[in-house]
Design an enzyme around this catalytic site. Structure first.
Site, PDB file in Angstrom:
ATOM      1  N   CYS B  87      -5.004 -17.430  -4.624  1.00 57.88           N
ATOM      2  CA  CYS B  87      -4.324 -17.583  -5.905  1.00 57.88           C
ATOM      3  C   CYS B  87      -2.811 -17.739  -5.676  1.00 57.88           C
ATOM      4  O   CYS B  87      -2.398 -18.733  -5.106  1.00 57.88           O
ATOM      5  CB  CYS B  87      -4.684 -16.391  -6.810  1.00 57.88           C
ATOM      6  SG  CYS B  87      -4.402 -16.731  -8.555  1.00 57.88           S
ATOM      7  N   HIS B 195     -10.851 -15.827  -6.322  1.00 54.56           N
ATOM      8  CA  HIS B 195     -10.560 -14.521  -5.718  1.00 54.56           C
ATOM      9  C   HIS B 195     -11.779 -13.932  -5.001  1.00 54.56           C
ATOM     10  O   HIS B 195     -12.544 -13.178  -5.619  1.00 54.56           O
ATOM     11  CB  HIS B 195     -10.143 -13.540  -6.813  1.00 54.56           C
ATOM     12  CG  HIS B 195      -8.780 -13.784  -7.359  1.00 54.56           C
ATOM     13  ND1 HIS B 195      -7.648 -13.185  -6.848  1.00 54.56           N
ATOM     14  CD2 HIS B 195      -8.360 -14.565  -8.385  1.00 54.56           C
ATOM     15  CE1 HIS B 195      -6.592 -13.579  -7.533  1.00 54.56           C
ATOM     16  NE2 HIS B 195      -6.974 -14.425  -8.473  1.00 54.56           N
ATOM     17  N   GLU B 197     -11.848 -11.532  -2.994  1.00 48.78           N
ATOM     18  CA  GLU B 197     -11.717 -10.060  -2.919  1.00 48.78           C
ATOM     19  C   GLU B 197     -12.206  -9.375  -4.194  1.00 48.78           C
ATOM     20  O   GLU B 197     -12.349  -8.163  -4.230  1.00 48.78           O
ATOM     21  CB  GLU B 197     -10.269  -9.673  -2.592  1.00 48.78           C
ATOM     22  CG  GLU B 197      -9.285  -9.664  -3.755  1.00 48.78           C
ATOM     23  CD  GLU B 197      -8.812 -11.056  -4.199  1.00 48.78           C
ATOM     24  OE1 GLU B 197      -9.326 -12.068  -3.675  1.00 48.78           O
ATOM     25  OE2 GLU B 197      -7.937 -11.122  -5.084  1.00 48.78           O
TER      26      GLU B 197
END
Lengths: 77, 221
Positions: B87, B195, B197
């Protein structure tokens, strides 16, 4: 020395912000607007002996992203 | 595996990244501050997290790309250390010229926050070896400036060299050729808007992001 750096999107790079403003102008009833492109102006106050090369470097390294933007350096005073 | 997460002023996904790396590697990642001049020795992996570094002043990622720590990160990337930018981290990597192209305002002008379906385009990289080519994975996106732009020649080169890691299954933000993530020429730097994560365990709503970190683990372990 006062410098104005005009940063604009390169031709062919889609400008969603400009397009939204274009629609808004049409919504306000303004006719005959063919295109809207939004850029940025950066005003610098620099030492009088600042070289053109240094100014160009400032633009290349930070003020503009030359992948998508063109810049023009204007000496104001 | 010794990992590091870089925090810039305005990063806000650094903790998520830290927890994801800890969970996958079993070791606490090192926290690195943008103003640090040097990275810790012996790093196997560096992550640049999402957020709004420097309030997105000037252009997203532009200020962070010139942070003191970036000189060391560029040097590490050139040595071959795997670097992941997610990002805002992807925006920083393009502004630092570690990756080609630029990330512009989403075509629809809106901030997009939802889970996106991605297609794995390259399953040979440091970051994607635990996936298979053509596999569809669900990874959250949350961005305003995720509209990937590069000129046609660059896009052809990225595609021809297998450097498109992930593509959106459906148009999300106006990205050229629906590109969601790209690799550098050496294959050790990945930038992606989604994302991974945020998709590490079932409680996140999905764990498709976990294998990205596991891929890196198999390379460096």
């Amino acid at each position: 020395m006062k410098i104005r750096v005009h940063v604009s999107l390169k031709p062919g790079v889609l400008d969603p912000q400009g397009r939204a403003v274009h629609h808004a102008l049409e919504g306000l009833g303004f006719e005959g607007v063919d295109d809207v492109r939004i850029g940025r102006t950066v005003e610098l106050d620099v030492a009088d002996d600042t070289s053109d090369k240094a100014l160009a470097e400032m633009c290349e390294k930070l003020l503009a992203n030359t992948v998508i933007e063109n810049y023009r350096i204007e000496k104001v005073a | 595996m010794k990992t590091a997460v870089v925090t810039f002023p305005g990063s806000n996904c650094d903790r998520d990244m830290w927890v994801a790396l800890r969970d996958v590697t079993g070791n606490d990642p090192v926290k690195v501050w943008h103003g640090d001049a040097d990275l810790p020795d012996g790093l196997d992996f560096i992550a640049l997290p999402g957020g709004f570094s420097y309030g997105d002043y000037l252009r997203s990622g532009a200020m962070a790309a010139n942070s003191p720590i970036m000189r060391s990160i560029i040097a590490a990337a050139e040595r071959g250390v795997p670097v992941l930018g997610v990002c805002n981290g992807f925006q920083v990597l393009t502004e630092a010229r570690l990756l080609p192209g630029a990330l512009m305002r989403n075509a629809g002008q809106n901030f997009i926050c939802r889970t996106a379906e991605l297609i794995v385009e390259n399953a040979n990289s440091h970051f994607t070896s635990a996936y298979s080519v053509g596999e569809r994975i669900a990874i959250p996106v949350a961005h305003h400036d995720g509209n990937y732009f590069a000129d046609e020649e660059t896009l052809d080169r990225l595609q021809g060299d297998g450097r498109v890691a992930f593509r959106y299954a459906d148009a999300v933000n106006g990205s050229r050729r629906d590109i969601a993530g790209i690799l550098n020429a050496k294959g050790n730097v990945l930038g992606m808007m989604p994302h991974p994560e945020r998709a590490i365990e079932a409680a996140h709503g999905g764990s498709d992001g976990r294998r990205l970190f596991e891929s890196v683990l198999t390379v460096v372990a």
